[in-house]
Each structure stands twice: as structure tokens, then as C-alpha cells.
Scaffold this motif. Sequence first.
Motif, short mmCIF file in Angstrom:
data_model
loop_
_atom_site.label_atom_id
_atom_site.label_comp_id
_atom_site.label_asym_id
_atom_site.label_seq_id
_atom_site.Cartn_x
_atom_site.Cartn_y
_atom_site.Cartn_z
N UNK A 155 42.34 -8.76 35.75
CA UNK A 155 41.04 -9.33 36.07
C UNK A 155 39.93 -8.79 35.20
N UNK A 156 40.00 -7.49 34.89
CA UNK A 156 38.98 -6.88 34.04
C UNK A 156 39.03 -7.44 32.62
N UNK B 172 40.04 -10.54 31.77
CA UNK B 172 39.45 -11.88 31.83
C UNK B 172 37.92 -11.78 31.94
N UNK B 173 37.46 -10.85 32.77
CA UNK B 173 36.02 -10.63 32.96
C UNK B 173 35.37 -10.25 31.63
N UNK B 174 35.96 -9.28 30.93
CA UNK B 174 35.40 -8.84 29.64
C UNK B 174 35.47 -9.96 28.60
N UNK B 175 36.55 -10.76 28.66
CA UNK B 175 36.69 -11.88 27.71
C UNK B 175 35.56 -12.89 27.84
N UNK B 176 35.07 -13.05 29.08
CA UNK B 176 33.94 -13.97 29.31
C UNK B 176 32.66 -13.46 28.66
N UNK B 177 32.63 -12.17 28.37
CA UNK B 177 31.42 -11.59 27.77
C UNK B 177 31.55 -11.48 26.25
N UNK C 262 40.62 1.14 26.73
CA UNK C 262 39.84 2.34 26.41
C UNK C 262 39.11 2.85 27.65
N UNK C 263 38.60 1.91 28.45
CA UNK C 263 37.91 2.30 29.67
C UNK C 263 38.84 3.04 30.62
N UNK C 264 40.07 2.54 30.77
CA UNK C 264 41.02 3.19 31.68
C UNK C 264 41.43 4.58 31.17
N UNK C 265 41.48 4.75 29.86
CA UNK C 265 41.75 6.08 29.31
C UNK C 265 40.63 7.04 29.73
N UNK C 266 39.38 6.57 29.59
CA UNK C 266 38.23 7.41 29.98
C UNK C 266 38.22 7.65 31.49
N UNK C 267 38.62 6.61 32.24
CA UNK C 267 38.67 6.75 33.69
C UNK C 267 39.62 7.89 34.08
N UNK C 268 40.78 7.92 33.46
CA UNK C 268 41.75 8.97 33.75
C UNK C 268 41.19 10.35 33.35
N UNK C 269 40.57 10.40 32.17
CA UNK C 269 40.04 11.67 31.68
C UNK C 269 38.92 12.20 32.58
N UNK C 270 38.15 11.28 33.17
CA UNK C 270 37.00 11.68 34.00
C UNK C 270 37.25 11.42 35.49
N UNK C 271 38.53 11.38 35.88
CA UNK C 271 38.89 11.02 37.26
C UNK C 271 38.28 11.96 38.30
N UNK C 272 38.02 13.21 37.92
CA UNK C 272 37.49 14.17 38.89
C UNK C 272 36.07 13.83 39.34
N UNK C 273 35.36 13.05 38.51
CA UNK C 273 33.97 12.71 38.85
C UNK C 273 33.86 11.48 39.74
N UNK D 133 34.31 -0.24 38.48
CA UNK D 133 35.11 -0.72 37.36
C UNK D 133 34.44 -1.89 36.65
N UNK D 134 34.01 -2.89 37.42
CA UNK D 134 33.44 -4.08 36.79
C UNK D 134 32.08 -3.81 36.16
N UNK D 135 31.29 -2.95 36.79
CA UNK D 135 29.99 -2.59 36.19
C UNK D 135 30.20 -1.84 34.89
N UNK D 136 31.15 -0.92 34.89
CA UNK D 136 31.43 -0.13 33.68
C UNK D 136 31.94 -1.02 32.55
N UNK D 137 32.86 -1.93 32.87
CA UNK D 137 33.40 -2.82 31.84
C UNK D 137 32.33 -3.78 31.33
N UNK D 138 31.47 -4.24 32.23
CA UNK D 138 30.36 -5.11 31.82
C UNK D 138 29.46 -4.37 30.82
N UNK D 139 29.11 -3.13 31.14
CA UNK D 139 28.25 -2.35 30.25
C UNK D 139 28.91 -2.08 28.91
N UNK D 140 30.21 -1.77 28.94
CA UNK D 140 30.95 -1.53 27.70
C UNK D 140 30.99 -2.80 26.85
#
Length: 197
Positions: free
Chosen positions: A41-42, A44-49, A62-73, A84-91
Motif C-alpha cells: 500500500x505504501x 502504491x501511495x508513493x507512486x501516486x506522488x 529506504x524508509x523501512x530500513x530507517x524505521x528498523x534503525x530508529x525502532x526504539x523511538x 508510516x503514511x505521513x513519513x512516506x508522503x514527506x519523503x
Amino acid sequence: MEKAVSISIKIGGIEERILVERMQQGDTTAFELLFKYYYPGLVVFASNIVINKDEAEELVQDFFVRLWENRHSLKSDNPLKNYLFTSVKNRSINFLKSVQVKKNVIEELKRQMESEMRYNPDIYTDTELQQKLKLAFTKLPPRTAEIFTLSRFKGLSNDEIALSLELSKRTVETQISNALKILRKELQNYLTLLLFF
């Protein structure tokens, strides 16, 4: 003013909140379940942008890699989907800026994202809608479904489809038109899905 109702999402039979907590503790299986649930879904969402599936896939991966690296936050009591969707939209918007898309184009895109249903994250994760779409596809004749899939989901042009399937371009156009009529009839109560077609 009515209070928003919090809906508990279950992924693989496990509450999303629990999966987030497990991921924070380094559980790769929990991360994989979340990834598999949200990734399609992410993209398809990003493809629309960004209007480019390859770029969208790279952005989301790339976002999911960062998500894993920063999972503690992450906060397990906040809805993960919104984050997730706000972050991907901003990216995605930052990507457009990086390739120097004109400012007025980006501003128009931001305006559309505020008002158009195809930018609503719910339509990319709502199981009921996904099931309705799958059911609607079963109403299509096999050849029609094949041509429509190549056109709308694989991104092939009518000429490419005609060449690939050894059909005339006119036949391809007719089949796509027939598919649209059937799907619009089957999905008439699901406006968000109709926007894709």
C-alpha cells in the motif's frame, strides 16, 4: 465534539501494538509482518506522488530500513499507519524537491493530497476494500482481466499489450473499456477504489 474511536489492527492475528513493541525489542519477525502488511500500500501511495513505481519502491524500502534503525523511538500507543503514511508522503515530496520539480507543481500536489481520496491511507490498508476489489476482478473474463492488469497495474501501454498478446490495439482498448464498465458497476459503492480506474 465526538471522540475518535481507536480501532485495533491485527496483523497475522497479532495486535499491531504488540508487533511494534516486539519490533522495538529487536524482533525481526514482527518487523517482517509489519513490512509485508504495509509495504504494498505504501508503494502504491508513493507512486501516486512521485509517478514512478521504481522510485516509489526505493523510497519505501529506504524508509523501512530507517524505521528498523530508529525502532526504539517509536511509540507503540500511537497508530503506526498514520506515522508510516505521513513519513512516506514527506519523503516522496522531498524526492520531488530533490529532482527540482517546479514549486507550483509540488504545491498543487500538496493541495490534492489534502482533498483527494486517492491520497487517503485507509484505501491502501482497508482489508474490506481489498476484498471487494478482488471479488470485482472475478467478474471479469480471464482475457479482459489479463489485459486490464497489464494496463493498470503493470503500466504497459496499449501498444505494448497488443504486441505482447498478439492482439490489435483496438481489441486491447475495447477490453480495457469493458473491464472499466464491469468494475465501476461492481464497485459503485466504493468511491475510493473507483478513483484508481
